[in-house]
Design a protein around this motif. Structure first.
Motif, short mmCIF file in Angstrom:
data_model
loop_
_atom_site.label_atom_id
_atom_site.label_comp_id
_atom_site.label_asym_id
_atom_site.label_seq_id
_atom_site.Cartn_x
_atom_site.Cartn_y
_atom_site.Cartn_z
N VAL A 181 0.87 -1.18 0.00
CA VAL A 181 0.00 0.00 0.00
C VAL A 181 0.90 1.23 0.00
CG1 VAL A 181 -1.62 1.34 1.42
CG2 VAL A 181 -1.93 -1.12 1.16
N HIS A 182 0.58 2.22 -0.83
CA HIS A 182 1.40 3.42 -0.93
C HIS A 182 0.97 4.52 0.04
CE1 HIS A 182 1.79 1.58 -5.03
NE2 HIS A 182 3.06 1.71 -4.69
N TYR A 183 -0.34 4.70 0.18
CA TYR A 183 -0.85 5.80 1.01
C TYR A 183 -2.02 5.32 1.85
CZ TYR A 183 1.73 8.57 -2.39
OH TYR A 183 2.71 9.06 -3.20
N GLU A 184 -2.22 6.00 2.98
CA GLU A 184 -3.34 5.68 3.86
C GLU A 184 -4.15 6.93 4.11
OE1 GLU A 184 -3.83 4.25 8.44
OE2 GLU A 184 -2.33 3.21 7.25
N ILE A 185 -5.46 6.77 4.07
CA ILE A 185 -6.38 7.88 4.35
C ILE A 185 -7.38 7.44 5.41
CG2 ILE A 185 -8.27 9.28 3.41
CD1 ILE A 185 -6.82 9.32 0.75
N GLN A 186 -7.56 8.29 6.40
CA GLN A 186 -8.59 8.06 7.43
C GLN A 186 -9.72 9.02 7.07
OE1 GLN A 186 -8.45 6.06 10.45
NE2 GLN A 186 -10.59 6.60 10.57
N ALA A 187 -10.91 8.49 6.81
CA ALA A 187 -12.02 9.35 6.39
C ALA A 187 -13.25 9.15 7.26
CB ALA A 187 -12.37 9.08 4.93
N THR A 188 -13.83 10.26 7.70
CA THR A 188 -15.06 10.21 8.50
C THR A 188 -16.22 10.83 7.72
OG1 THR A 188 -14.50 12.33 9.52
CG2 THR A 188 -13.84 10.34 10.71
N ASP A 189 -15.88 11.31 6.52
CA ASP A 189 -16.84 12.02 5.70
C ASP A 189 -16.33 11.90 4.25
OD1 ASP A 189 -16.81 14.80 4.31
OD2 ASP A 189 -18.53 14.94 5.66
N PRO A 190 -17.22 11.76 3.26
CA PRO A 190 -16.76 11.56 1.87
C PRO A 190 -15.79 12.63 1.37
CG PRO A 190 -19.11 11.16 2.02
CD PRO A 190 -18.68 11.70 3.36
N THR A 191 -15.89 13.87 1.85
CA THR A 191 -15.00 14.93 1.37
C THR A 191 -13.54 14.67 1.76
OG1 THR A 191 -15.35 16.30 3.34
CG2 THR A 191 -16.82 16.69 1.46
N GLU A 192 -13.32 13.89 2.83
CA GLU A 192 -11.95 13.61 3.28
C GLU A 192 -11.25 12.58 2.40
OE1 GLU A 192 -12.57 14.55 8.03
OE2 GLU A 192 -12.63 12.48 7.35
N MET A 193 -12.00 11.96 1.51
CA MET A 193 -11.39 11.00 0.57
C MET A 193 -11.84 11.30 -0.85
SD MET A 193 -13.43 7.57 1.51
CE MET A 193 -14.83 7.23 0.45
N ASP A 194 -12.07 12.59 -1.10
CA ASP A 194 -12.44 13.05 -2.43
C ASP A 194 -11.33 12.69 -3.43
OD1 ASP A 194 -14.46 14.85 -3.82
OD2 ASP A 194 -12.56 15.81 -4.38
N LEU A 195 -11.68 12.56 -4.68
CA LEU A 195 -10.71 12.20 -5.72
C LEU A 195 -9.53 13.18 -5.74
CD1 LEU A 195 -10.32 9.95 -7.69
CD2 LEU A 195 -11.62 11.21 -9.38
N ASP A 196 -9.81 14.46 -5.46
CA ASP A 196 -8.73 15.46 -5.41
C ASP A 196 -7.73 15.16 -4.29
OD1 ASP A 196 -9.72 16.84 -7.58
OD2 ASP A 196 -10.93 18.20 -6.34
N VAL A 197 -8.22 14.63 -3.18
CA VAL A 197 -7.35 14.26 -2.06
C VAL A 197 -6.38 13.17 -2.52
CG1 VAL A 197 -7.28 13.24 0.26
CG2 VAL A 197 -9.04 14.93 -0.30
#
Length: 144
Positions: free
Chosen positions: A122-138
């Protein structure tokens, strides 16, 4: 297929062999665009809940995540660099929406690091509590 578990001392959660196998299918063979994993409390292990075909979009992936429950997910993000090179980065997403219940949030939080270590590559990790925190731009910003 055998379901030998790797035990997780901190939460008691095992990881079904199918999880690692499916991850390798995404990573090496590009058979999936994404994989969504859930904790099966009865079996006390992380299992594969859903896979997305390579043709599916990021919107399909986001729509496949439950609105009010936690999940782990892997997304294979394809992009083109400033130098016009086609690249691919694998993101681990810990989905824990604000509206989910406390118990699943705690269960997913305490099992995350152990499960994440099972997925080598895995290259990157994202913790998301809302869809905007894992938006395609992110994803795009992290990958570049």
């Amino acid at each position: 297929m055998s379901f030998i578990r790797s035990s997780n001392a901190s939460s008691g959660m095992g990881v079904a062999d199918q999880c690692k196998h499916t991850f390798l299918e995404l990573q090496r063979k590009k058979l999936h665009r994404y994989v969504i994993f859930k904790i099966d409390e009865k079996r006390k292990e992380v299992i594969v809940e859903k896979t997305g075909s390579p043709a599916e979009s990021y919107d399909d992936f986001v729509a496949a995540l439950p609105e009010n429950d936690c999940r782990y997910a892997i997304y294979d993000f394809d992009f083109v660099t400033k130098e016009n090179c086609q690249k691919s980065k694998i993101f681990f997403i810990a989905w824990s929406p604000y509206v989910s219940r406390i118990r699943p949030k705690m269960l997913y939080a305490t099992s995350k690091d152990r499960f994440r270590r099972e997925l080598d590559g895995v290259h990157y990790e994202i913790q998301a509590t809302d869809p905007t925190e894992m938006d395609l731009d992110v994803l795009r910003d992290r990958a570049n």
